[in-house]
Enzyme design. Structure first.
Site, PDB file in Angstrom:
ATOM      1  N   GLU A 139       0.838  -1.211   0.000  1.00 45.19           N
ATOM      2  CA  GLU A 139       0.000   0.000   0.000  1.00 45.19           C
ATOM      3  C   GLU A 139       0.870   1.255   0.000  1.00 45.19           C
ATOM      4  O   GLU A 139       0.559   2.246  -0.651  1.00 45.19           O
ATOM      5  CB  GLU A 139      -0.939   0.023   1.219  1.00 45.19           C
ATOM      6  CG  GLU A 139      -1.981  -1.084   1.244  1.00 45.19           C
ATOM      7  CD  GLU A 139      -2.952  -1.026   0.083  1.00 45.19           C
ATOM      8  OE1 GLU A 139      -2.499  -1.070  -1.070  1.00 45.19           O
ATOM      9  OE2 GLU A 139      -4.176  -0.949   0.326  1.00 45.19           O
ATOM     10  N   THR A 191      -5.149   7.122  -5.812  1.00 42.51           N
ATOM     11  CA  THR A 191      -5.318   7.220  -4.358  1.00 42.51           C
ATOM     12  C   THR A 191      -4.446   8.334  -3.789  1.00 42.51           C
ATOM     13  O   THR A 191      -4.891   9.120  -2.931  1.00 42.51           O
ATOM     14  CB  THR A 191      -4.971   5.868  -3.690  1.00 42.51           C
ATOM     15  OG1 THR A 191      -5.879   4.898  -4.188  1.00 42.51           O
ATOM     16  CG2 THR A 191      -5.102   5.933  -2.180  1.00 42.51           C
TER      17      THR A 191
END
Ligand code: HSE
Length: 317
Positions: A139, A191
C-alpha cells in the site's frame, strides 16, 4: 515443524488462491473500516523456490511491473523473505480481475494475496498481523501511505476495524447479511491524489458527527440493526471533497436510496461507488439504477452485485 523444516517441505510446492476485492472506509470510517467482497477477486499462484528472490509473472493485460521492488506483491514478499533470513524465495503468477485504480482494493488483493498464499505454504509460520504488516508495504508503494483498511479485510475476511496501525490493532466486526452493489466508472482517480486533496484540519462539530456515525455503524453491524446501519452511512469529512472527482456521484447515491439501498458512498478513494442493501432484489434494482445513470454519460463502466466475503483470501478448489 520449525521454519527450516517448513521451508524444506514446501520448496517446489505451489498454491493457488483467490484474493478478494475490498471496500475501504465504508463511508464514515476513513482509513479504519473495510469489508471484503465475494466478487471481484484476483487469482494468484505462489511457488516456493530455492533462491531468496521474487519472480513475477503477469497473467493479465494490465502490464503491471514485474520488478519486485516496483510491484505491490513483490515488496510484500521481499519483506517476508527478509524476515525468513533469506532462506527462501517465491515465484508468483498474478491474474488480476480487480481492475487497478478501481477503488476496490486492487493493490491490497495483490499484496495480501501473495503473503497469505506464501504463509500457507510455510505452514502458517506468520500471524495474520505479521501478514498485514508485510502487505501494508504494498500500500505504501501504491499510494505513498501505509493504510490497512483494504489489507485487513482482505486477510481476515468480513468487516474489520483497524483501531490502530501503530501498534497494529485489528478487530473483526460481525455483520448481518449485506448485499453490495458497485459501479466502477473507468476514469482515473489515483489514491495518492485523492488523499492529497483532503483537508488536513477538521472542525470539532464535524468530528463529533463523524465519530457518532462510526460508532453507530459498528453498533448497527454488531446488532444487525439495518436502520442504524442506514442512518450511520454518512461521511461529513471525506465525501464532500472527493465526490467532486466522480461524475454523477450525487445522483447515483440519491437514486440508489430511492431504489431501497441502505446507503453507501465512495469505495476506498474511488472512483467506484458502492451501495449496501438488505436483500438481493434491492441490490439488483440499485445496479439497474446505476446503469441507467452511467449509460448516457458515455463513460465506460462495470457493475458488480455481490455479498460480504467472510473468509478473506482463500485457496481455490
Ligand atoms: N482509506 C484509503 C483512502 C483507502 O481512502 O485513501 C484507499 O483505497
Amino acid at each position: 515443524m520449525n521454519i527450516d523444516e517448513a521451508i524444506e517441505a514446501a520448496t517446489g510446492q505451489s498454491i493457488t488462491i483467490q484474493s478478494p476485492g475490498t471496500v475501504a472506509n465504508m463511508v464514515c470510517g476513513f482509513d479504519i473500516l473495510g469489508m471484503a467482497l465475494n466478487d471481484p477477486f484476483d487469482i494468484m499462484t505462489v511457488k516456493l523456490i530455492g533462491e531468496p528472490t521474487v519472480i513475477i509473472h503477469n497473467a493479465d493485460d494490465f502490464g503491471l511491473p514485474t520488478d519486485p521492488q516496483q510491484n505491490v506483491a513483490g515488496v510484500a514478499l521481499l519483506d517476508m523473505i527478509e524476515r525468513l533470513d533469506n532462506k527462501t524465495g517465491f515465484e508468483i503468477t498474478i491474474e488480476k480481475r480487480i481492475m487497478p485504480g478501481s477503488g476496490i482494493g486492487s493493490s491490497a488483493a495483490s499484496s495480501a494475496g501473495a503473503v497469505v498464499a506464501a504463509n500457507r505454504l510455510l505452514n502458517h509460520f506468520f500471524s495474520n498481523d505479521d501478514l498485514v504488516q508485510m502487505a501494508m508495504l504494498g500500500e505504501k508503494l501504491a499510494s505513498g501511505v501505509k493504510h490497512a483498511d483494504n489489507i485487513a479485510p482482505c486477510i481476515y475476511g468480513g468487516v474489520t476495524l483497524i483501531r490502530s496501525i501503530l501498534p497494529l490493532d485489528i478487530i473483526s466486526i460481525p455483520s448481518p447479511p449485506l448485499f453490495v452493489t458497485l459501479v466502477h466508472p473507468q476514469i482515473e482517480v489515483r489514491t495518492e491524489d485523492a488523499r492529497q486533496i483532503l483537508r488536513k484540519q477538521i472542525l470539532l462539530k464535524d468530528a463529533i458527527k463523524q465519530w457518532g456515525n462510526i460508532a453507530g455503524l459498528v453498533t448497527g453491524l454488531m446488532k444487525s440493526d439495518y436502520d442504524l446501519i442506514s442512518r450511520s452511512l454518512e461521511d461529513v469529512l471525506i465525501e464532500p471533497v472527493r465526490s467532486i472527482l466522480i461524475p454523477a456521484f450525487a445522483e447515483v447515491k440519491s437514486k440508489s436510496m430511492e431504489a431501497g439501498a441502505l446507503g453507501g458512498g465512495i469505495s476506498g478513494s474511488g472512483p467506484s461507488i458502492f451501495m449496501l442493501s438488505k436483500d438481493e432484489a434491492t441490490a439488483l434494482a440499485v445496479e439497474k439504477t446505476m446503469q441507467e445513470i452511467y449509460t448516457p454519460t458515455g463513460i465506460p463502466f462495470h457493475t458488480h452485485v455481490t455479498t460480504v466475503n467472510t473468509k478473506g483470501v482463500k485457496p481455490m478448489n
